[in-house]
Design a protein around this motif. Structure first.
Motif, PDB file in Angstrom:
ATOM      1  N   LYS A  28      37.654  35.425  34.858  1.00  0.00           N
ATOM      2  CA  LYS A  28      38.556  35.954  33.836  1.00  0.00           C
ATOM      3  C   LYS A  28      37.814  37.064  33.105  1.00  0.00           C
ATOM      4  O   LYS A  28      36.796  36.818  32.461  1.00  0.00           O
ATOM      5  CB  LYS A  28      38.977  34.841  32.890  1.00  0.00           C
ATOM      6  CG  LYS A  28      39.850  33.799  33.592  1.00  0.00           C
ATOM      7  CD  LYS A  28      40.084  32.565  32.750  1.00  0.00           C
ATOM      8  CE  LYS A  28      40.873  32.841  31.521  1.00  0.00           C
ATOM      9  NZ  LYS A  28      41.211  31.600  30.786  1.00  0.00           N
ATOM     10  N   HIS A  29      38.349  38.277  33.228  1.00  0.00           N
ATOM     11  CA  HIS A  29      37.661  39.477  32.760  1.00  0.00           C
ATOM     12  C   HIS A  29      38.474  40.206  31.702  1.00  0.00           C
ATOM     13  O   HIS A  29      39.675  40.427  31.871  1.00  0.00           O
ATOM     14  CB  HIS A  29      37.430  40.391  33.962  1.00  0.00           C
ATOM     15  CG  HIS A  29      36.835  41.722  33.635  1.00  0.00           C
ATOM     16  ND1 HIS A  29      35.648  41.876  32.958  1.00  0.00           N
ATOM     17  CD2 HIS A  29      37.260  42.979  33.926  1.00  0.00           C
ATOM     18  CE1 HIS A  29      35.371  43.168  32.842  1.00  0.00           C
ATOM     19  NE2 HIS A  29      36.332  43.854  33.423  1.00  0.00           N
ATOM     20  N   SER A  30      37.807  40.576  30.618  1.00  0.00           N
ATOM     21  CA  SER A  30      38.422  41.427  29.604  1.00  0.00           C
ATOM     22  C   SER A  30      37.967  42.856  29.858  1.00  0.00           C
ATOM     23  O   SER A  30      36.785  43.171  29.710  1.00  0.00           O
ATOM     24  CB  SER A  30      38.003  40.988  28.202  1.00  0.00           C
ATOM     25  OG  SER A  30      38.459  41.940  27.261  1.00  0.00           O
ATOM     26  N   SER A  36      31.765  41.576  29.127  1.00  0.00           N
ATOM     27  CA  SER A  36      32.499  41.173  30.317  1.00  0.00           C
ATOM     28  C   SER A  36      32.216  42.124  31.477  1.00  0.00           C
ATOM     29  O   SER A  36      32.001  41.694  32.619  1.00  0.00           O
ATOM     30  CB  SER A  36      33.999  41.121  30.005  1.00  0.00           C
ATOM     31  OG  SER A  36      34.714  40.477  31.023  1.00  0.00           O
ATOM     32  N   LYS A  40      30.411  41.009  34.957  1.00  0.00           N
ATOM     33  CA  LYS A  40      31.114  41.244  36.224  1.00  0.00           C
ATOM     34  C   LYS A  40      30.234  42.039  37.185  1.00  0.00           C
ATOM     35  O   LYS A  40      30.095  41.689  38.361  1.00  0.00           O
ATOM     36  CB  LYS A  40      32.429  41.968  35.977  1.00  0.00           C
ATOM     37  CG  LYS A  40      33.230  42.262  37.234  1.00  0.00           C
ATOM     38  CD  LYS A  40      34.539  42.964  36.871  1.00  0.00           C
ATOM     39  CE  LYS A  40      35.336  43.331  38.096  1.00  0.00           C
ATOM     40  NZ  LYS A  40      34.820  44.534  38.759  1.00  0.00           N
ATOM     41  N   TYR A  59      40.015  37.241  40.784  1.00  0.00           N
ATOM     42  CA  TYR A  59      39.787  38.050  39.594  1.00  0.00           C
ATOM     43  C   TYR A  59      41.067  38.113  38.775  1.00  0.00           C
ATOM     44  O   TYR A  59      42.146  38.359  39.319  1.00  0.00           O
ATOM     45  CB  TYR A  59      39.374  39.456  40.050  1.00  0.00           C
ATOM     46  CG  TYR A  59      39.374  40.515  38.983  1.00  0.00           C
ATOM     47  CD1 TYR A  59      38.249  40.748  38.222  1.00  0.00           C
ATOM     48  CD2 TYR A  59      40.511  41.299  38.760  1.00  0.00           C
ATOM     49  CE1 TYR A  59      38.242  41.750  37.256  1.00  0.00           C
ATOM     50  CE2 TYR A  59      40.509  42.289  37.796  1.00  0.00           C
ATOM     51  CZ  TYR A  59      39.368  42.504  37.046  1.00  0.00           C
ATOM     52  OH  TYR A  59      39.368  43.482  36.091  1.00  0.00           O
ATOM     53  N   SER A  82      36.101  34.480  27.380  1.00  0.00           N
ATOM     54  CA  SER A  82      36.071  35.743  28.108  1.00  0.00           C
ATOM     55  C   SER A  82      34.728  36.424  27.864  1.00  0.00           C
ATOM     56  O   SER A  82      34.347  36.587  26.709  1.00  0.00           O
ATOM     57  CB  SER A  82      37.203  36.633  27.619  1.00  0.00           C
ATOM     58  OG  SER A  82      37.053  37.939  28.106  1.00  0.00           O
ATOM     59  N   PRO A  83      34.052  36.801  28.941  1.00  0.00           N
ATOM     60  CA  PRO A  83      34.371  36.516  30.331  1.00  0.00           C
ATOM     61  C   PRO A  83      34.152  35.044  30.642  1.00  0.00           C
ATOM     62  O   PRO A  83      33.409  34.353  29.937  1.00  0.00           O
ATOM     63  CB  PRO A  83      33.380  37.391  31.115  1.00  0.00           C
ATOM     64  CG  PRO A  83      32.200  37.483  30.197  1.00  0.00           C
ATOM     65  CD  PRO A  83      32.775  37.507  28.806  1.00  0.00           C
ATOM     66  N   SER A  98      30.508  30.898  30.763  1.00  0.00           N
ATOM     67  CA  SER A  98      31.026  32.074  30.074  1.00  0.00           C
ATOM     68  C   SER A  98      29.881  32.971  29.622  1.00  0.00           C
ATOM     69  O   SER A  98      28.715  32.567  29.592  1.00  0.00           O
ATOM     70  CB  SER A  98      31.887  31.667  28.875  1.00  0.00           C
ATOM     71  OG  SER A  98      31.088  31.025  27.907  1.00  0.00           O
TER      72      SER A  98
END
Length: 113
Positions: A28-30, A36, A40, A59, A82-83, A98
């Motif tokens: 889960k990506h912001s 984040s 990633k 993703y 997030s992430p 996280s």
């Protein structure tokens, strides 16, 4: 690493069904968060050398698909962060991490535990 997108409930359901035979991770990506983005990028660099070929990486852009993010939290019974990286096996979240706690090595250790 080849991310598979989750953009709707149907794709989420398919990923959860797939987890019955193959471990699945959901990242889960912001897209507006520098932490984040850093996490990633680090995960992508580590992935191939970590030997996670049998894990399907999904993703989620949680800013664009917030209702799906909420659904993930509800269905998998995990608090939203997030992430966030979620390992799903047999439809159950067996590990989540996280922020800077997300790493391919930690994921691999959990898979081999």
């Amino acid at each position: 690493m080849n991310w598979l997108p989750i953009k709707n409930k149907e794709q989420l359901d398919a990923a959860l069904e797939e987890s019955a035979g193959t471990p699945v991770v959901i990242f889960k990506h912001s897209t507006s968060c520098s932490i984040s983005a850093t996490v990633k990028s680090r995960l992508e660099r580590q992935w191939d050398s970590a030997g996670l070929d049998d894990v399907k990486p999904y993703y989620l852009d949680l800013l664009s698909y917030r209702p799906v993010s909420n659904e993930i939290a509800e269905v998998l019974q995990v608090r939203h962060e997030s992430p966030q990286l979620l390992l799903v096996q047999d439809g159950v979240c067996t590990y989540n991490a996280s922020h800077m706690g997300i790493s391919a090595d930690a994921l691999k250790k959990k898979l081999n535990a």
